[in-house]
Structure formats: structure tokens, C-alpha cells
Design a protein around this motif. Structure first.
Motif, PDB file in Angstrom:
ATOM      1  N   LYS A 248       0.834  -1.197   0.000  1.00  0.00           N
ATOM      2  CA  LYS A 248       0.000   0.000   0.000  1.00  0.00           C
ATOM      3  C   LYS A 248       0.873   1.253   0.000  1.00  0.00           C
ATOM      4  CE  LYS A 248      -2.128  -1.867   3.603  1.00  0.00           C
ATOM      5  NZ  LYS A 248      -2.991  -2.063   4.790  1.00  0.00           N
ATOM      6  N   GLN A 249       0.499   2.207  -0.862  1.00  0.00           N
ATOM      7  CA  GLN A 249       1.177   3.491  -0.914  1.00  0.00           C
ATOM      8  C   GLN A 249       0.277   4.551  -0.287  1.00  0.00           C
ATOM      9  OE1 GLN A 249       4.343   3.676  -2.085  1.00  0.00           O
ATOM     10  NE2 GLN A 249       4.229   1.469  -2.523  1.00  0.00           N
ATOM     11  N   THR A 250       0.897   5.494   0.421  1.00  0.00           N
ATOM     12  CA  THR A 250       0.093   6.553   1.041  1.00  0.00           C
ATOM     13  C   THR A 250      -0.494   7.462  -0.029  1.00  0.00           C
ATOM     14  OG1 THR A 250       2.079   7.921   1.278  1.00  0.00           O
ATOM     15  CG2 THR A 250       1.454   6.537   3.156  1.00  0.00           C
ATOM     16  N   ASN A 251      -1.628   8.045   0.295  1.00  0.00           N
ATOM     17  CA  ASN A 251      -2.316   8.989  -0.603  1.00  0.00           C
ATOM     18  C   ASN A 251      -2.676   8.373  -1.950  1.00  0.00           C
ATOM     19  OD1 ASN A 251      -2.027  11.121   1.321  1.00  0.00           O
ATOM     20  ND2 ASN A 251       0.088  11.397   0.637  1.00  0.00           N
ATOM     21  N   THR A 252      -2.920   7.068  -1.950  1.00  0.00           N
ATOM     22  CA  THR A 252      -3.311   6.361  -3.177  1.00  0.00           C
ATOM     23  C   THR A 252      -4.644   5.673  -2.932  1.00  0.00           C
ATOM     24  OG1 THR A 252      -0.996   5.963  -3.794  1.00  0.00           O
ATOM     25  CG2 THR A 252      -2.668   4.573  -4.841  1.00  0.00           C
ATOM     26  N   PRO A 253      -5.669   5.978  -3.733  1.00  0.00           N
ATOM     27  CA  PRO A 253      -6.967   5.298  -3.560  1.00  0.00           C
ATOM     28  C   PRO A 253      -6.929   3.890  -4.139  1.00  0.00           C
ATOM     29  CG  PRO A 253      -7.116   6.922  -5.320  1.00  0.00           C
ATOM     30  CD  PRO A 253      -5.743   7.054  -4.740  1.00  0.00           C
ATOM     31  N   TYR A 254      -7.490   2.937  -3.391  1.00  0.00           N
ATOM     32  CA  TYR A 254      -7.501   1.537  -3.814  1.00  0.00           C
ATOM     33  C   TYR A 254      -8.937   1.005  -3.836  1.00  0.00           C
ATOM     34  CZ  TYR A 254      -2.441   1.430  -2.981  1.00  0.00           C
ATOM     35  OH  TYR A 254      -1.096   1.676  -3.018  1.00  0.00           O
ATOM     36  N   ARG A 255      -9.138  -0.009  -4.687  1.00  0.00           N
ATOM     37  CA  ARG A 255     -10.390  -0.763  -4.689  1.00  0.00           C
ATOM     38  C   ARG A 255     -10.051  -2.244  -4.640  1.00  0.00           C
ATOM     39  NH1 ARG A 255     -14.788   2.790  -6.338  1.00  0.00           N
ATOM     40  NH2 ARG A 255     -16.276   1.076  -6.306  1.00  0.00           N
ATOM     41  N   ALA A 256     -10.976  -3.026  -4.095  1.00  0.00           N
ATOM     42  CA  ALA A 256     -10.867  -4.482  -4.135  1.00  0.00           C
ATOM     43  C   ALA A 256     -11.792  -4.996  -5.227  1.00  0.00           C
ATOM     44  CB  ALA A 256     -11.261  -5.085  -2.789  1.00  0.00           C
ATOM     45  N   PHE A 257     -11.306  -5.960  -6.001  1.00  0.00           N
ATOM     46  CA  PHE A 257     -12.046  -6.521  -7.129  1.00  0.00           C
ATOM     47  C   PHE A 257     -12.167  -8.025  -6.952  1.00  0.00           C
ATOM     48  CE2 PHE A 257     -10.081  -2.632  -8.499  1.00  0.00           C
ATOM     49  CZ  PHE A 257     -11.012  -2.033  -9.337  1.00  0.00           C
ATOM     50  N   ILE A 258     -13.322  -8.566  -7.311  1.00  0.00           N
ATOM     51  CA  ILE A 258     -13.561  -9.986  -7.113  1.00  0.00           C
ATOM     52  C   ILE A 258     -14.371 -10.566  -8.265  1.00  0.00           C
ATOM     53  CG2 ILE A 258     -15.731  -9.724  -5.823  1.00  0.00           C
ATOM     54  CD1 ILE A 258     -14.657 -11.857  -3.863  1.00  0.00           C
ATOM     55  N   ALA A 259     -14.085 -11.804  -8.603  1.00  0.00           N
ATOM     56  CA  ALA A 259     -14.892 -12.565  -9.563  1.00  0.00           C
ATOM     57  C   ALA A 259     -15.024 -13.976  -9.033  1.00  0.00           C
ATOM     58  CB  ALA A 259     -14.243 -12.589 -10.942  1.00  0.00           C
ATOM     59  N   ALA A 260     -16.251 -14.514  -9.080  1.00  0.00           N
ATOM     60  CA  ALA A 260     -16.497 -15.859  -8.561  1.00  0.00           C
ATOM     61  C   ALA A 260     -17.595 -16.526  -9.371  1.00  0.00           C
ATOM     62  CB  ALA A 260     -16.891 -15.804  -7.085  1.00  0.00           C
ATOM     63  N   PHE A 261     -17.522 -17.838  -9.438  1.00  0.00           N
ATOM     64  CA  PHE A 261     -18.546 -18.633 -10.113  1.00  0.00           C
ATOM     65  C   PHE A 261     -19.480 -19.263  -9.091  1.00  0.00           C
ATOM     66  CE2 PHE A 261     -15.344 -18.566 -13.450  1.00  0.00           C
ATOM     67  CZ  PHE A 261     -16.108 -18.472 -14.609  1.00  0.00           C
ATOM     68  N   VAL A 262     -20.776 -19.225  -9.392  1.00  0.00           N
ATOM     69  CA  VAL A 262     -21.769 -20.017  -8.684  1.00  0.00           C
ATOM     70  C   VAL A 262     -22.280 -21.008  -9.722  1.00  0.00           C
ATOM     71  CG1 VAL A 262     -23.830 -19.986  -7.252  1.00  0.00           C
ATOM     72  CG2 VAL A 262     -22.423 -17.929  -7.453  1.00  0.00           C
ATOM     73  N   ASN A 263     -21.845 -22.255  -9.626  1.00  0.00           N
ATOM     74  CA  ASN A 263     -22.050 -23.214 -10.720  1.00  0.00           C
ATOM     75  C   ASN A 263     -21.464 -22.622 -11.992  1.00  0.00           C
ATOM     76  OD1 ASN A 263     -23.232 -25.091  -9.018  1.00  0.00           O
ATOM     77  ND2 ASN A 263     -25.302 -24.299  -9.355  1.00  0.00           N
ATOM     78  N   GLU A 264     -22.266 -22.340 -13.025  1.00  0.00           N
ATOM     79  CA  GLU A 264     -21.713 -21.800 -14.268  1.00  0.00           C
ATOM     80  C   GLU A 264     -21.895 -20.292 -14.381  1.00  0.00           C
ATOM     81  OE1 GLU A 264     -23.599 -23.851 -17.451  1.00  0.00           O
ATOM     82  OE2 GLU A 264     -22.497 -25.720 -17.124  1.00  0.00           O
ATOM     83  N   VAL A 265     -22.486 -19.677 -13.370  1.00  0.00           N
ATOM     84  CA  VAL A 265     -22.784 -18.240 -13.434  1.00  0.00           C
ATOM     85  C   VAL A 265     -21.627 -17.454 -12.818  1.00  0.00           C
ATOM     86  CG1 VAL A 265     -24.424 -16.425 -12.857  1.00  0.00           C
ATOM     87  CG2 VAL A 265     -25.235 -18.760 -13.268  1.00  0.00           C
ATOM     88  N   ARG A 266     -21.075 -16.561 -13.610  1.00  0.00           N
ATOM     89  CA  ARG A 266     -19.922 -15.777 -13.173  1.00  0.00           C
ATOM     90  C   ARG A 266     -20.388 -14.410 -12.695  1.00  0.00           C
ATOM     91  NH1 ARG A 266     -15.980 -12.244 -15.352  1.00  0.00           N
ATOM     92  NH2 ARG A 266     -13.833 -12.712 -14.723  1.00  0.00           N
ATOM     93  N   LEU A 267     -20.003 -14.056 -11.460  1.00  0.00           N
ATOM     94  CA  LEU A 267     -20.394 -12.793 -10.856  1.00  0.00           C
ATOM     95  C   LEU A 267     -19.160 -11.978 -10.507  1.00  0.00           C
ATOM     96  CD1 LEU A 267     -23.096 -14.169  -8.384  1.00  0.00           C
ATOM     97  CD2 LEU A 267     -23.493 -13.197 -10.661  1.00  0.00           C
ATOM     98  N   ILE A 268     -19.242 -10.650 -10.719  1.00  0.00           N
ATOM     99  CA  ILE A 268     -18.137  -9.787 -10.363  1.00  0.00           C
ATOM    100  C   ILE A 268     -18.652  -8.663  -9.446  1.00  0.00           C
ATOM    101  CG2 ILE A 268     -16.887 -10.248 -12.493  1.00  0.00           C
ATOM    102  CD1 ILE A 268     -17.705  -7.419 -13.450  1.00  0.00           C
ATOM    103  N   ASP A 269     -17.731  -8.065  -8.695  1.00  0.00           N
ATOM    104  CA  ASP A 269     -18.095  -6.961  -7.819  1.00  0.00           C
ATOM    105  C   ASP A 269     -16.802  -6.257  -7.415  1.00  0.00           C
ATOM    106  OD1 ASP A 269     -19.603  -5.244  -6.287  1.00  0.00           O
ATOM    107  OD2 ASP A 269     -20.491  -6.782  -5.012  1.00  0.00           O
ATOM    108  N   ASN A 270     -16.945  -5.108  -6.782  1.00  0.00           N
ATOM    109  CA  ASN A 270     -15.776  -4.362  -6.306  1.00  0.00           C
ATOM    110  C   ASN A 270     -16.223  -3.382  -5.240  1.00  0.00           C
ATOM    111  OD1 ASN A 270     -15.902  -1.392  -7.586  1.00  0.00           O
ATOM    112  ND2 ASN A 270     -16.732  -2.861  -9.066  1.00  0.00           N
ATOM    113  N   ILE A 271     -15.262  -2.830  -4.505  1.00  0.00           N
ATOM    114  CA  ILE A 271     -15.589  -1.881  -3.444  1.00  0.00           C
ATOM    115  C   ILE A 271     -14.421  -0.929  -3.255  1.00  0.00           C
ATOM    116  CG2 ILE A 271     -14.636  -3.219  -1.513  1.00  0.00           C
ATOM    117  CD1 ILE A 271     -17.137  -2.462   0.095  1.00  0.00           C
ATOM    118  N   ALA A 272     -14.720   0.334  -2.965  1.00  0.00           N
ATOM    119  CA  ALA A 272     -13.682   1.298  -2.600  1.00  0.00           C
ATOM    120  C   ALA A 272     -13.184   0.975  -1.202  1.00  0.00           C
ATOM    121  CB  ALA A 272     -14.244   2.719  -2.661  1.00  0.00           C
ATOM    122  N   LEU A 273     -11.861   1.015  -1.030  1.00  0.00           N
ATOM    123  CA  LEU A 273     -11.285   0.609   0.259  1.00  0.00           C
ATOM    124  C   LEU A 273     -10.908   1.776   1.157  1.00  0.00           C
ATOM    125  CD1 LEU A 273      -8.972  -2.280  -0.997  1.00  0.00           C
ATOM    126  CD2 LEU A 273     -11.183  -2.501   0.171  1.00  0.00           C
TER     127      LEU A 273
END
Length: 282
Positions: A255-280
Motif C-alpha cells: 500500500k502506498q500513502t495517498n493512493t486510492p484503492y479498490r478491491a475486485f472480485i470474480a467468482a462462479f456459482v455453478n456456471e454463473v460468473r459474478l463480479i463486484d468491487n468496493i472502494a477501500l
């Protein structure tokens, strides 16, 4: 108001231009939900004429099965729009109207923002996104275009596209709309059972965990915890979890100071692919 042909669309829009009305564009692939309707609502706050495109774009799918199974229900989509926003122009063209006989994506240099996450796991996806949005911009010539932050990497791609093509469009990012349990609203959710939708809340819970621990834990520790969350749910397959700076979207372990970060995620539920993210941290 439904329009299928580009010539008729431009005839309708010429009236708005003559009246010096601001034109807003909300690009969608249909299977509309309240998240899409929220985008239309945001567009109507600042634009006198709003165009909603409904077009399942074949060039942004790297998986033929995913394209085939993508939910489509134009009649239902129209009913949703017209009940809340009767003055919206709905542009729902055939593939040939957009691509002619050459259904192929253009090549773009988006830099690092398409190298990782979705760019890594969906080869060619963002070239397809850039192609359809560039063509829609050329057809509609909007003053504003509205995109949800659920697809944050895509939002950054559109911002870069405007920069590359020097189009006079203001790109507006809108907050992710969520179910009561936190699951990001998505057209793909229609392919989930009610039980799967409930369990899919772990995706947002994982992001919330990352946000809550971001200041006091290392990125490696956070990643280990997220992996452990998904190991407790064998019906879910975690494709990736990354933390990246907002500007370049390059995953980092430090992590760098004064740098905005987000977390990103992708996951499968059976064959359905879902993505999401959030500001940290902003």
C-alpha cells in the motif's frame, strides 16, 4: 419509444439537438433490473432526452456459451422502462445494424487498466466493449453517458476510450445497486436460484471484510482471509480477488500513502460468473 434502426434513431435525436436539449446515453445489454433503472433516473436528472440502448454485444463475449445463455427479454425490458420513464428512446438494433457483415472488434490500446482482472480472464472482452461503445457514441452523439460502478474496470475503460477517441462525452459513474443481502444487482442474477442468490451474499461480505481490514492488515493477510471465506463454500469458485490502485488498476501487494484503492472480485456459482468491487480507502 422503441427504435430498431440507426436512421430512425438519428431522426429522433435531431429533434432534441434542434431544441438544444442535452442527450444522455445509458448503454445496456437488456435483462434490465432496478440498477439499470437507477442509471436512467440519474440520466434524466441532467438530460432532457435519454437514450437507452439494449444490445447483447457479441464481440465482448469470450465464451460462446455465455453469449448464448445471456438472458434476453425485450418485451419485459420495454415495459419496465415505459412504466417509469415514458419519454426515453429505447434503441434495440439487430447485430447487422451495428456491425453489418463484419462482426469483429476493433483493437484499442487501453494500457494497464485492461491487463489484469477482467482483462486477464476474458481475452478480448474490453476491445469488444470499446467497439460497441465507440459505435454507440458515434450514433447517438450523447453529451453524457452513464455506467454503473459494479463494472468499475469497464467504467475506467470507457473513460480511457473517450480520451483516446477525443469524443465530447462526459462519462458519469453511478453507485452500485445492491440486493438487501448486499449482492450486486446484475442481469446474470436471473440465472441464479433463490438459494444461490442468498448464498452469493458472501461475495459482498468478502469485499466488506477487505474494506474493514484494509487499514490494519497487509494485502497478503487480506487475500488469505478472503480465500478462506470461499473455501467454506464449495459451491463457489473464487476466480480472482485483487486489490488495485484506482488510476492504473494494477494489482498490488503493498500500500502506498495517498493512493486510492479498490478491491475486485470474480467468482462462479455453478456456471454463473459474478463480479463486484468496493472502494477501500476513499
Amino acid at each position: 419509444m422503441l427504435v430498431n434502426q440507426t436512421s430512425k434513431l438519428q431522426t429522433k435525436l435531431k429533434k432534441a439537438v434542434n431544441k438544444q436539449q442535452k442527450v444522455g446515453l445509458v448503454p445496456t445489454m437488456g435483462a434490465l433490473h432496478s440498477g439499470h433503472l437507477a442509471l436512467i433516473g440519474e440520466a434524466q436528472k441532467i438530460c432532457e432526452q435519454v437514450v437507452v440502448s439494449i444490445f447483447v454485444n457479441p464481440t465482448q463475449f469470450n465464451n460462446a456459451s455465455d453469449l448464448e445463455k445471456y438472458p434476453r427479454n425485450l418485451e419485459q425490458d420495454l415495459a419496465q422502462i415505459q412504466s417509469s420513464y415514458p419519454n426515453v428512446i429505447v434503441f434495440a438494433p439487430e447485430v447487422s445494424e451495428i456491425y453489418g457483415k463484419n462482426v469483429a472488434a476493433e483493437e484499442f490500446d487501453f494500457g494497464s487498466i485492461t491487463t489484469f482482472m477482467e482483462g486477464e480472464y476474458r481475452a478480448g472482452h474490453f476491445n469488444g466493449v470499446g467497439t460497441i461503445i465507440k459505435r454507440l457514441f458515434n450514433l447517438v452523439k450523447p453529451d453524457f453517458a452513464f455506467f454503473g460502478e459494479k463494472d468499475f474496470q469497464q467504467l475506467r475503460v470507457i473513460q480511457k476510450l473517450v480520451e483516446i477517441t477525443e469524443q465530447p462525452v462526459k462519462v458519469v459513474g453511478c453507485a452500485t445497486q445492491r440486493e438487501v443481502n448486499g449482492l450486486a444487482k446484475s442481469s446474470r442474477n436471473q440465472r441464479l436460484t433463490e438459494e444461490q442468490k442468498e448464498k452469493a451474499a458472501i461475495i459482498y461480505q468478502a469485499l466488506e471484510t477487505a474494506k474493514n481490514k484494509f487499514n490494519q492488515s497487509s494485502i497478503a493477510e487480506i487475500k488469505t482471509e478472503i480465500k478462506g471465506i470461499f473455501e467454506a463454500y464449495p459451491e463457489f469458485e473464487l476466480e480472482y480477488f485483487e486489490i488495485a490502485d484506482v488510476k492504473h488498476l494494477v494489482p498490488t501487494e503493498t500500500k502506498q500513502t495517498n493512493t486510492p484503492y479498490r478491491a475486485f472480485i470474480a467468482a462462479f456459482v455453478n456456471e454463473v460468473r459474478l463480479i463486484d468491487n468496493i472502494a477501500l480507502n476513499y
